[in-house]
Design a protein around this motif. Sequence first.
Motif, PDB file in Angstrom:
ATOM      1  N   TRP A 161      -8.167  -1.325  -4.209  1.00 37.39           N
ATOM      2  CA  TRP A 161      -7.456  -2.040  -3.136  1.00 37.39           C
ATOM      3  C   TRP A 161      -8.339  -3.085  -2.485  1.00 37.39           C
ATOM      4  O   TRP A 161      -7.875  -4.164  -2.117  1.00 37.39           O
ATOM      5  CB  TRP A 161      -6.901  -1.054  -2.106  1.00 37.39           C
ATOM      6  CG  TRP A 161      -5.566  -0.527  -2.528  1.00 37.39           C
ATOM      7  CD1 TRP A 161      -5.322   0.664  -3.127  1.00 37.39           C
ATOM      8  CD2 TRP A 161      -4.308  -1.191  -2.429  1.00 37.39           C
ATOM      9  NE1 TRP A 161      -3.991   0.786  -3.406  1.00 37.39           N
ATOM     10  CE2 TRP A 161      -3.334  -0.333  -2.987  1.00 37.39           C
ATOM     11  CE3 TRP A 161      -3.900  -2.428  -1.926  1.00 37.39           C
ATOM     12  CZ2 TRP A 161      -1.974  -0.679  -3.047  1.00 37.39           C
ATOM     13  CZ3 TRP A 161      -2.548  -2.767  -1.995  1.00 37.39           C
ATOM     14  CH2 TRP A 161      -1.615  -1.902  -2.543  1.00 37.39           C
ATOM     15  N   THR A 164      -6.160  -6.442  -2.901  1.00 37.98           N
ATOM     16  CA  THR A 164      -5.145  -6.449  -1.849  1.00 37.98           C
ATOM     17  C   THR A 164      -4.308  -7.725  -1.868  1.00 37.98           C
ATOM     18  O   THR A 164      -3.080  -7.678  -1.789  1.00 37.98           O
ATOM     19  CB  THR A 164      -5.801  -6.287  -0.464  1.00 37.98           C
ATOM     20  OG1 THR A 164      -6.327  -4.975  -0.367  1.00 37.98           O
ATOM     21  CG2 THR A 164      -4.793  -6.481   0.642  1.00 37.98           C
ATOM     22  N   ASN A 211       0.807  -1.192   0.000  1.00 38.07           N
ATOM     23  CA  ASN A 211       0.000   0.000   0.000  1.00 38.07           C
ATOM     24  C   ASN A 211       0.855   1.262   0.000  1.00 38.07           C
ATOM     25  O   ASN A 211       1.730   1.421   0.832  1.00 38.07           O
ATOM     26  CB  ASN A 211      -0.772  -0.048   1.318  1.00 38.07           C
ATOM     27  CG  ASN A 211      -2.102   0.551   1.194  1.00 38.07           C
ATOM     28  OD1 ASN A 211      -2.226   1.662   0.717  1.00 38.07           O
ATOM     29  ND2 ASN A 211      -3.110  -0.189   1.592  1.00 38.07           N
TER      30      ASN A 211
END
Lengths: 368, 279
Positions: free
Chosen positions: A352, A356, A192
């Motif tokens: 995301w 992820t 991230n």
Amino acid sequence: MHDKNFMRETLLQGAQAFQAGKMQRRSFLALCGMAGFASASVLAGKAEAAASEIVMWNWGGQSEECHQSAIGAAFTQDTGVPLKFDTSGPLQGKIKEMVDSGNVTADVCDADLFDAVALGKTGHLEALDYSVIDKTKTIDGYALEFGISIILYGYAFMYDTQAYPDGPPTSWADFFDTAKFPGTRSLYKWANGSLEAALMADGVEKDKLYPLDIDRALKKITAIKADTIYWGSGSEAQSMIVNGEVSMGMVWQNRGRSIETETNGRYKLVMNQALAMPGAYIVPKGNPGGADVMKFIATAQSVPAQLDLFACLGMTPTNPEAIAQMAEVDQPYSITSAANMPMIALNDPTWWGENTDAAVNAFLAAIS
Amino acid sequence: MRLPLKSGWLLVLPFLLLVGGLFLGPILNVLWISVTEPAPGFGNYAQLGSSDTLRRILWTTLRVCVMCTAFSVILGYSIAYAMVHATGPAQSRMLGLLLISFWISVLVRTFSWLMLLGRNGVVNSTLDALGIISAPIPFMRNELGVLIGMVHYMVPYAVLPIFAAMQSIDGRVVQASRSLGGSGAQTFWRIYLPMTKPGVVAASLVVFIINLGFYVIPAVLGGGKVLMVAEYISVQVLITLQWGTAAMLAAILLFGVLALMFLMSRFMKLSTVFGGART
């Protein structure tokens, strides 16, 4: 929680006394029995009493005090419902486990907006009640069915002013340029922010980042791997910088100001191309406090609460009204202030939330 | 009075049930998840064949654990040897110091190492001030850092079983060897070391098995580049929600440890290693 801790301490003291020969075996066993019985009844009592409190699941430390003073106090004054905390950190896996086990003990999680996308899809979250919560009191696109952004944190970098006396780095391109700016760097180790930074360094426009080109980002990241170390927590990122382990380090943007102050300005925060991350409130499915939690979230959107959170934690408000009321000196550290807004990129929680696993695992494979 | 065998079992039955419920239950659950998530079958285990990353993580874990075990046991052996040959108060002091080190939390140790051996740590800045080095030596945030941190943590675990084994050796055996003309080295390699073998094996097993689960030390001292199984499992459980992969890796660790015990049991009686009855 405290009752359980008390039991544990009593037992520990008992065990120590028993070992030291100050307590008879029989008394010690009796104590163990009582503690077992008592914790069972304490736990049962907690479940019954749950409807009369709102439990916030966050990361503890300073954020517990700040949430209590900024939101909890006003919320309790309005509703009479106290705010309690579980400070074990609401990671996706823990929320999923809690909901799946059927023993939900938290009402609201201080999480990420991408968690709302990922866990909402799998049925682990309550939908938010937008008749109580105000969709307009956040950034456009950050009010979703299963979560709403209350504050913004972000990814930015800091550099050592002594390492680069003539011409400091000003962009992610400089951050990734080890020839022009020699020295060790640090990045966040769970992908991230690091992926976005690499793409911006590689020339991708800040508003055309998504969908992320993972391979392109990783190529950029592995190119400077020998000069990079990776952090897993905000305090680790901070210590890498203040202990001089890195000449340039990625940080959670809200910590930048305190690092600047702490080091008397030796390390400076670069807000250009910072990535704004929507921190969000999400509600685990079947939360014990019921609908009251929606009032709590609405309270967190209020201007005083938002400004208090900024003062206390450095997290930027999402309520436009609160942003407008920020003091002049605070503007540079507010990630969405009028001056910063043209420079920053906005995180896409939907990408995301859906990617992820692929992104994090590809990133870990590349850096390890 | 001697209780018949049956009522003896009744006495331990509640504890057996407790162990069964609280220990075996979760383990079986992990094994179950490893073959049911995300789809029934052995797909998670097949990843071991197809994923370079998983193989690399397992190899890193194995490599670091074997090195750490070797260093811990060698250091532990020397410390135990010194302790056994120290007298009265000196021996208690040494044992005391050893036990105190058990109480220092792993986080405190980790950050102490960073302060000592970090880029601007005490050692590097001293060497720099003395003009011995021109650039800091990279002790930390790499595999060397992980090894230093792990060995430091594990040495006391290695000392205790070896110390116990050494204490039980009859000193006259060594004297006998010497009086029969054995040199110091011969006596050590052919008499003393073989007699302490159960202690060494016990220490190696304990250290190796505890090492496999190390999480904090590799995560912090490795600077993100030394990814070991425990940290990877935690990421898969908490962040990427790949519980099947996590459970599979946990199962691999479990089977690995069991296989190791089995191999050991082929070469020596495990009951002597763990201090059981000697036959």
